[in-house]
Design an enzyme around this catalytic site. Structure first.
Site, PDB file in Angstrom:
ATOM      1  N   GLY A 508     133.390  43.363 -12.391  1.00 32.11           N
ATOM      2  CA  GLY A 508     132.317  43.113 -11.448  1.00 32.11           C
ATOM      3  C   GLY A 508     131.681  44.400 -10.999  1.00 32.11           C
ATOM      4  O   GLY A 508     132.209  45.491 -11.218  1.00 32.11           O
ATOM      5  N   GLY A 511     127.273  46.659  -4.581  1.00 28.75           N
ATOM      6  CA  GLY A 511     126.693  47.784  -3.876  1.00 28.75           C
ATOM      7  C   GLY A 511     127.645  48.952  -3.768  1.00 28.75           C
ATOM      8  O   GLY A 511     127.265  50.098  -3.899  1.00 28.75           O
ATOM      9  N   GLY A 513     130.172  49.721  -5.738  1.00 29.07           N
ATOM     10  CA  GLY A 513     130.498  50.345  -7.017  1.00 29.07           C
ATOM     11  C   GLY A 513     130.975  49.297  -7.996  1.00 29.07           C
ATOM     12  O   GLY A 513     130.571  48.144  -7.922  1.00 29.07           O
ATOM     13  N   LYS A 529     138.541  48.964  -7.280  1.00 28.96           N
ATOM     14  CA  LYS A 529     137.150  49.067  -6.854  1.00 28.96           C
ATOM     15  C   LYS A 529     136.820  50.545  -6.775  1.00 28.96           C
ATOM     16  O   LYS A 529     137.424  51.280  -6.002  1.00 28.96           O
ATOM     17  CB  LYS A 529     137.022  48.396  -5.496  1.00 28.96           C
ATOM     18  CG  LYS A 529     135.631  48.045  -5.106  1.00 28.96           C
ATOM     19  CD  LYS A 529     135.653  46.874  -4.149  1.00 28.96           C
ATOM     20  CE  LYS A 529     135.124  47.270  -2.799  1.00 28.96           C
ATOM     21  NZ  LYS A 529     135.141  46.187  -1.833  1.00 28.96           N
ATOM     22  N   ASP A 625     130.545  39.979   6.819  1.00 25.69           N
ATOM     23  CA  ASP A 625     129.900  39.713   5.536  1.00 25.69           C
ATOM     24  C   ASP A 625     130.595  38.547   4.850  1.00 25.69           C
ATOM     25  O   ASP A 625     130.973  38.619   3.682  1.00 25.69           O
ATOM     26  CB  ASP A 625     129.911  40.977   4.670  1.00 25.69           C
ATOM     27  CG  ASP A 625     128.840  40.939   3.586  1.00 25.69           C
ATOM     28  OD1 ASP A 625     127.946  40.060   3.656  1.00 25.69           O
ATOM     29  OD2 ASP A 625     128.893  41.772   2.662  1.00 25.69           O
TER      30      ASP A 625
END
Ligand code: NAG
Ligand code: NAG
Ligand code: NAG
Ligand code: NAG
Ligand code: NAG
Ligand code: NAG
Ligand code: NAG
Ligand code: NAG
Ligand code: NAG
Length: 829
Positions: A508, A511, A513, A529, A625
């Site tokens: 994936g 935003g 990275g 990540k 979020d």
């Protein structure tokens, strides 16, 4: 060894040369490849098939104001030492280079042999040598025996000046032969582990330093000479460095060495090195577990007492096990634990006889003038399987300024580390202590006060057995001198786990990275990540995520198992979530559609995670979020809330909100927060309400391709809900498969979540209870009348408000936890 061939210039020369080249096993073709016989008048062939050119006829430009060319009077030990050039004034060779040299680096070998000569006493030479301005040898005086010095470095220009300077006007310099060749890509990289691990390496990356080879050992095997090496290196046997030879034995492997794809290559070390090893000699008592069978194999390598760091490369290849997973052993450098419980079978290729290497940089030489290397059985080995092995070893001196720093420079994360250490100690001491640690008195009081409110699911820190054990394993796997429990993961481990951020492992991108799938050495699947380097916003989110996730652990929140901030990297390591984001199970992918029960369970799990976030930690955390792509599913479809980069710690409990710049995702954003910029946990409730609609309707929250009144899912769905006709727009695959009352309950709750004002919205605890209830209604309906949709409308226990039924609610939750919660260790049940 005394024979050498001097090939006269002849038309046959190219043919002879190519024949010789064909015989040599080297597959690697260096872009730059200078082989100079200094002072020679004609080409000299080496045993390995290569040809040295006279230094005056090579493309390297020699600038030597006063030099003497000499030939050995008697047969030289090797064709390399047949001739010599002596310099009486500062002189240099200038080598033109390919552009790849700067990237991959160069291997430089200088050969010296002060053979007896009537005209010049070569033993009296005293000189300096530098390459590209960097000193290689200072006040150097070659001893009587032939001597080769090897260096690795990355030149900073497209030519290299190799300079020889006599130490005094009366002195002189000399050189017999020069090899300068491009190294293969990634021969030496910056992926290594510092020893002791409490230090880190800063300043220029390792590969920008000059490395000088001190030892290159074919452990347990014979010398490997340039003709049998892929880069024309020499590997010496280990015998003379071995501490207690009788307790060891050498092994040789006759089958094929399996180089892994994308891993160790024959250029790293040839099969002659990986095919031999030294292991423990347990004699006839091989099946006893007597203490005498528990020992280390130790080698001792003298080194000069200097301030340099040392680069140490271990070569391993399990050529002794009969089956995978039998062999576990420890690796020590100078008494420090460098690698604990090394399990070669768990390395990338998962096969026996597959080469593997590990690099270390020894930061702190103990002033004893030697480097001690030991391998010994791991405590966890079965007694009759106890063994340890080593196939090869390289020790290089790091020239130039090497900077080390104590870890505590990393001020930012100290708090985090302390939190983790405290947390872990607390866990060991008992969960009760843990609870008290994480929930200060005030918070407990607050919660007692809150318990007047409808819901009281115990918002307790749940450290699952699994995540805790992983944490321990991870920290054990990384080199550690004392058992300090840190979440820091060496960059090298991450490169290993992701196969150097292989694009194939990419799962994936967002935003922050890219996200890669990886496997740790202990087999744990991880999601890595990797933040965009140097991004300020990224840095903030990176820090928040570590701060938040290191404080809390919950079955329904993704577990952070480590992070890495070496070399300006911003890397977060999580448990890998096999099934990916919830969103991908709702629309836009080929995943089979989820049943109503599965959807409810996923919503319940996410709600539980968010509820814990809001109430479970001392400060209360607002996620900010919440969206379907931030809810991840593991292999059992257990929902885990992820991505805490925007979350806010520390709601001021007097005010109940924090003022911030508006952040979040379009389509999920709480309109009240948008207007007032005051963030409360009810903003998460709003966003979660939108997620619930997404789950029900299986469409994006904003879909520009639809007629305008349908673009915004929340607005459109609320129009239908107000008419009590929400079932008209649900995911077609759910039609007829949801209980009507369950759906009704769900719709009412969504409506409340999406209320205009936060104060009118339920708490996450209310939402959780209502979802549980909707699930119960559905289950009951399914049991009574499979697939029925005609349940009578009289048993609507608590459709509006769960208040006043806190006991029941609580029990429901507990029951559910026990039946569903496979890995959950519920603290107070
Ligand atoms: C050559 O020089 C070395 C070092 O200065 C000295 O020890 C040796 O005696 C000299 N040999 C001869 C033959 O002069
Ligand atoms: C290359 O490195 C040398 C010494 O390491 C330095 O003196 C020189 O200025 C550098 N050249 C360039 C172009 O950076
Ligand atoms: C040789 O190296 C030494 C030590 O680095 C230095 O002091 C000396 O000036 C150098 N001599 C020459 C001629 O470059
Ligand atoms: C190179 O390897 C071959 C095949 O194993 C062996 O016969 C030979 O002796 C080796 N040569 C050297 C110089 O080690
Ligand atoms: C080990 O076994 C060999 C043969 O099996 C025997 O010759 C030797 O004496 C034994 N050594 C010991 C120490 O028992
Ligand atoms: C060694 O002993 C263990 C049990 O003590 C047994 O399971 C194993 O098979 C034995 N191995 C050998 C090689 O005899
Ligand atoms: C190396 O090991 C030997 C034997 O175990 C020990 O005597 C020596 O002190 C060690 N040296 C270092 C530098 O650790
Ligand atoms: C091996 O050496 C290390 C470091 O010196 C030491 O800590 C360890 O106890 C030794 N293991 C055994 C089995 O002797
Ligand atoms: C090296 O280790 C010794 C003790 O083993 C310690 O006193 C010293 O401070 C260390 N050196 C550095 C540079 O950390």
């Amino acid at each position: 060894m005394s024979s050498f061939t001097l090939i006269p210039p002849s038309p046959l020369l190219p043919l002879v040369f190519s024949l010789l080249a064909a015989l040599s096993i080297a597959a690697f073709q260096p872009a730059d490849n200078f082989l100079l016989a200094c002072g020679a008048a004609s080409p000299v062939a080496l045993h390995d098939g290569r040809l040295l050119l006279p230094d005056l006829s090579s493309s390297a430009f020699l600038s030597a104001p006063r030099s003497t060319a000499l030939s050995a009077p008697s047969p030289a030990p090797s064709p390399l030492y047949r001739t010599v050039r002596a310099f009486h004034l500062p002189s240099s060779y200038l080598f033109p280079l390919h552009s790849s040299a700067a990237r991959n680096g160069l291997l430089l070998r200088l050969h010296f042999h002060p053979f007896p000569s009537p005209s010049l006493n070569l033993s009296a030479a005293l000189f300096n040598v530098s390459a590209g301005g960097a000193p290689l040898l200072s006040l150097f005086s070659p001893t009587a025996a032939p001597l080769a010095k090897e260096f690795f470095f990355k030149p900073n220009s497209t030519s290299l000046r190799l300079a020889f300077s006599p130490a005094s006007p009366s002195s002189f310099a000399f050189i017999n032969a020069i090899e300068l060749l491009s190294a293969p890509d990634r021969l030496f990289s910056d992926d290594f582990t510092p020893i002791p691990s409490s230090f880190s390496f800063y300043g220029a990356p390792l590969s920008h330093h000059l490395l000088e080879t001190l030892y290159r050992i074919n452990v347990g095997g014979p010398a490997v000479t340039p003709e049998n090496d892929t880069l024309w290196r020499n590997w010496e046997p280990d015998d003379k460095y071995l501490w207690t030879p009788s307790r060891t034995k050498s092994v040789a492997f006759t089958n094929e060495i399996k180089y892994p794809n994308g891993g160790t290559t024959p250029e790293i070390a040839p099969e002659f090195v990986y095919g031999t090893a030294r292991e423990m000699n347990k004699g006839n008592s091989s099946n006893s577990s007597s203490p005498s069978d528990y020992f280390n194999i130790t080698w001792n390598f003298p080194v000069a007492n200097s301030v340099h760091g040392y680069f140490i490369r271990f070569h391993f290849c399990d050529i002794i096990s009969k089956a995978l997973g039998e062999l576990f052993f420890n690796v020590y450098i100078n008494g420090y634990s460098a690698y604990k419980d090394l399990d070669l079978s768990s390395q990338s290729s998962f096969t026996l006889a597959s080469p593997y290497y590990i690099d270390f940089v020894v930061m702190n030489r103990s002033n004893t003038g030697s480097i001690n290397i030991s391998v010994g059985p791991a405590e966890q080995s079965l007694p009759w399987k106890m063994n340890a092995l080593l196939n090869g070893l390289e020790i290089m001196k790091i020239n130039g300024i090497v900077s080390f720093s104590k870890e505590d420079k990393k001020k930012l994360l100290v708090g985090t580390v302390i939190a983790i250490v405290l947390g872990s100690i607390a866990f060991l001491c008992g969960l009760v202590v843990m609870v008290l640690t994480l929930l200060p008195q005030k918070e407990i009081k607050d919660q007692v006060a809150q318990s007047r409110d409808a819901d009281t699911w115990s918002p307790l820190p749940v450290i699952t057995e699994n995540s805790y054990r992983r944490l321990i394993e991870l920290t054990n796997a990384s080199p550690s001198t004392n058992a300090n429990l840190q979440l820091r993961v060496p960059f090298a481990e991450i490169l290993l786990a992701t196969n150097n951020f292989d694009e194939k492992a990419l799962v994936g991108a967002g935003g922050f990275g890219k996200v890669y799938k990886g496997v740790l050495r202990n087999g744990t699947k991880i999601a890595v990540k990797r933040g965009v380097r140097g991004s300020q916003q990224g840095l903030g989110e990176f820090q928040t995520e570590i701060e938040v996730l290191s404080k809390i652990r919950h079955h329904h929140l993704v577990s952070l198992i480590g992070y890495c901030e070496e070399q300006a990297e911003m890397i977060l390591v999580y448990d890998f979530m096999e099934k990916g984001p919830l969103r991908d199970h709702l629309y836009g992918s080929k995943n089979p559609s989820l049943t109503w029960k599965q959807r409810l369970e996923i919503c319940i799990g996410s709600a539980r995670g968010l509820h814990y976030l809001h109430t479970g930690s001392a400060q209360g955390i607002i996620h900010r979020d919440v969206k379907s792509s931030n809810i991840l599913l593991d292999e059992n479809y257990t929902a885990k809330v992820a991505d805490f980069g925007l979350s806010k710690l520390g709601t001021d409990s007097n005010q109940g909100h924090v003022s911030t710049g508006v952040k979040g995702s379009f389509g999920y954003l709480d309109p009240e927060y948008f207007k007032t910029q005051q963030l409360t946990d009810k903003s998460d409730v709003y966003s979660f309400g939108v997620v619930l609609l997404e789950v029900l309707c299986a469409r994006p929250v904003i879909d520009q391709s639809l007629p305008w009144e349908q673009i915004n899912l929340a607005e459109w769905a609320m129009q239908w809900q107000k008419k009590r006709l929400l079932d008209r727009i649900i995911d077609p695959s759910l039609k007829g498969k949801t209980d009507r009352k369950s759906l009704k309950k769900y719709g009412e709750m969504v409506e409340k979540c999406l209320a205009q004002y936060g104060i009118d919205r339920p708490t996450m605890g209310d939402v959780l209870w209502n979802l549980e209830y909707a699930l119960q209604l559905h289950e009951r309906a399914v049991h009574q009348e499979p697939y029925g949709d005609s349940i009578s409308g009289t048993s609507d226990v608590s459709s509006s408000c769960p208040a006043g039924s806190s006991m029941t609610n609580n029990n429901t939750a507990e029951r559910n936890d026990i039946s569903v919660g496979d890995a959950t260790t519920h603290v107070f049940s």
